[in-house]
Design an enzyme around this catalytic site. Structure first.
Site, mmCIF file in Angstrom:
data_model
loop_
_atom_site.group_PDB
_atom_site.id
_atom_site.type_symbol
_atom_site.label_atom_id
_atom_site.label_comp_id
_atom_site.label_asym_id
_atom_site.label_seq_id
_atom_site.Cartn_x
_atom_site.Cartn_y
_atom_site.Cartn_z
ATOM 1 N N ASN A 1 0.881 -1.160 0.000
ATOM 2 C CA ASN A 1 0.000 0.000 0.000
ATOM 3 C C ASN A 1 0.927 1.221 0.000
ATOM 4 O OD1 ASN A 1 -1.699 2.095 0.879
ATOM 5 N ND2 ASN A 1 -1.791 1.327 2.986
ATOM 6 N N LYS B 1 0.095 4.232 0.450
ATOM 7 C CA LYS B 1 -0.449 5.278 1.338
ATOM 8 C C LYS B 1 -0.515 6.611 0.588
ATOM 9 C CE LYS B 1 1.177 2.733 5.304
ATOM 10 N NZ LYS B 1 1.498 2.701 6.719
ATOM 11 N N HIS C 1 -7.833 -0.354 6.446
ATOM 12 C CA HIS C 1 -6.444 -0.199 6.905
ATOM 13 C C HIS C 1 -6.454 0.539 8.244
ATOM 14 C CE1 HIS C 1 -2.411 1.547 7.266
ATOM 15 N NE2 HIS C 1 -2.030 0.425 6.670
ATOM 16 N N GLU D 1 -4.991 3.021 9.313
ATOM 17 C CA GLU D 1 -5.111 4.484 9.251
ATOM 18 C C GLU D 1 -6.546 4.916 8.933
ATOM 19 O OE1 GLU D 1 -1.802 4.887 6.573
ATOM 20 O OE2 GLU D 1 -0.538 4.118 8.190
ATOM 21 N N GLU E 1 -2.552 -6.861 10.573
ATOM 22 C CA GLU E 1 -1.526 -5.845 10.826
ATOM 23 C C GLU E 1 -1.729 -5.272 12.226
ATOM 24 O OE1 GLU E 1 -0.168 -3.808 7.006
ATOM 25 O OE2 GLU E 1 -2.236 -3.228 7.173
ATOM 26 N N GLY F 1 4.237 1.287 10.522
ATOM 27 C CA GLY F 1 4.768 2.637 10.314
ATOM 28 C C GLY F 1 6.087 2.924 11.009
ATOM 29 N N SER G 1 5.754 -3.343 9.564
ATOM 30 C CA SER G 1 7.217 -3.331 9.645
ATOM 31 C C SER G 1 7.882 -4.591 9.075
ATOM 32 C CB SER G 1 7.678 -3.088 11.086
ATOM 33 O OG SER G 1 7.335 -1.782 11.501
HETATM 34 P P1 PGA Z 1 4.908 -0.547 7.221
HETATM 35 O O1 PGA Z 1 3.363 -0.331 6.800
HETATM 36 O O2 PGA Z 1 5.382 -1.800 6.512
HETATM 37 O O3 PGA Z 1 5.591 0.684 6.745
HETATM 38 O O4 PGA Z 1 4.938 -0.721 8.705
HETATM 39 C C1 PGA Z 1 2.492 -1.405 6.785
HETATM 40 C C2 PGA Z 1 1.091 -0.949 6.462
HETATM 41 O O5 PGA Z 1 0.682 0.139 6.888
HETATM 42 O O6 PGA Z 1 0.352 -1.686 5.799
#
Ligand code: PGA
Length: 261
Positions: free
Chosen positions: A12, A14, A99, A101, A171, A177, A217
């Site tokens: 993704n 973002k 997601h 967020e 997740e 993040g 991550s």
């Molecule tokens: P990240 O993001 O791999 O940068 O932790 C994962 C996500 O938000 O799907």
């Protein structure tokens, strides 16, 4: 032995990458993955809405395209929303729903995600439902309960005939993040097993087929130990996949391990 299902590796993007940057990234990724077969792997990329029209024209090979969000309504007085009918005009395979967020920054509820899952499936998309517990859920010892609620509410009313078009991304919110701490492979594996059990409970007749991806991550350093875990059917990657060479490196590491699983 080769697993029956293909490996799913996605990213993704973002609210990063302009149209031009997305096209550079996708063109590079396409070049790097031309030798791979669609029977073995799907590499799905979920860029910004503004990049979708251009991106949809160049997708092919193992690359699949997704949208980051979608309204459950087909049309109407919903300023700023994008409907399934509009996304259908593009060559899209996947709609990402819920997601972290969307849930935690924009306040979407499990009921909202449920309406989006139903709309995505009814319009012929693959629905990628994202679930995950917060740090406070983990502290309180209610992580599994939280995931079960997200699944039971989020998938309410999904017809068993459509579950071939359903993917789950697990997740943990605390893993996502720049400030995220990746889940240990053991922790992730344990949660994937619980998610699998819950999916069996929700869809008793079609119990083994819904892919469960791990996200939060994921890096070139931890991808190997994650992909070998039982019930981890793919990886959903943010930062570590936003450069085509890095994404390609992860794909090359995990695909042989997946094929041996
Ligand atoms: P990240 O993001 O791999 O940068 O932790 C994962 C996500 O938000 O799907």
């Amino acid at each position: 032995m080769k697993p029956a299902r293909k490996l799913l590796i996605g990213s993704n993007l973002k609210m990063y990458k302009t149209i031009v940057e997305t096209m550079v990234y996708l063109t590079q990724l396409q070049k790097l993955t031309t030798d791979l077969s669609r029977d073995d792997i799907s590499v799905f990329i979920i860029p910004s809405y503004t990049s979708l029209p251009a991106a949809s024209k160049i997708m092919g090979g193992v690359l699949q395209l997704g949208a980051q969000n979608m309204s459950w309504e087909e049309s109407g007085q919903f300023t700023g929303e994008i409907s399934p009918v509009m996304l259908k005009e593009l060559n899209l395979d996947i709609v990402e729903i819920g997601h972290s967020e969307r849930r935690h920054v924009f306040g979407e509820t499990d009921q909202d995600e449920n309406k989006k899952v139903l709309a995505a499936l009814n319009h012929g998309f693959t629905a990628l439902l994202c679930i995950g517990e917060t740090a406070s859920d983990t502290e309180l010892g209610i992580s599994v309960e939280k995931l079960r609620i997200q699944l039971k509410v989020g998938l309410r009313g999904v017809h068993a005939d459509l579950i071939d078009h359903l993917w789950i991304a697990y997740e943990p919110v605390w893993a996502i993040g720049v400030n995220g701490v990746p889940a240990s492979p053991e922790y992730a594996s344990n949660m994937h097993a619980k998610i699998h059990e819950t999916l069996v409970e929700i869809f008793p007749e079609h119990n083994n087929n819904i892919p469960i991806l791990y996200g939060g991550s994921v890096t070139q350093q931890n991808c190997n130990e994650l992909i070998v875990q039982p019930f981890i059917d793919g990886l959903f990657i943010g930062r570590a996949a936003w450069n085509a060479d890095d994404m390609n490196a992860i794909i090359r590491k995990v695909l042989p391990l997946w094929q041996k699983k």
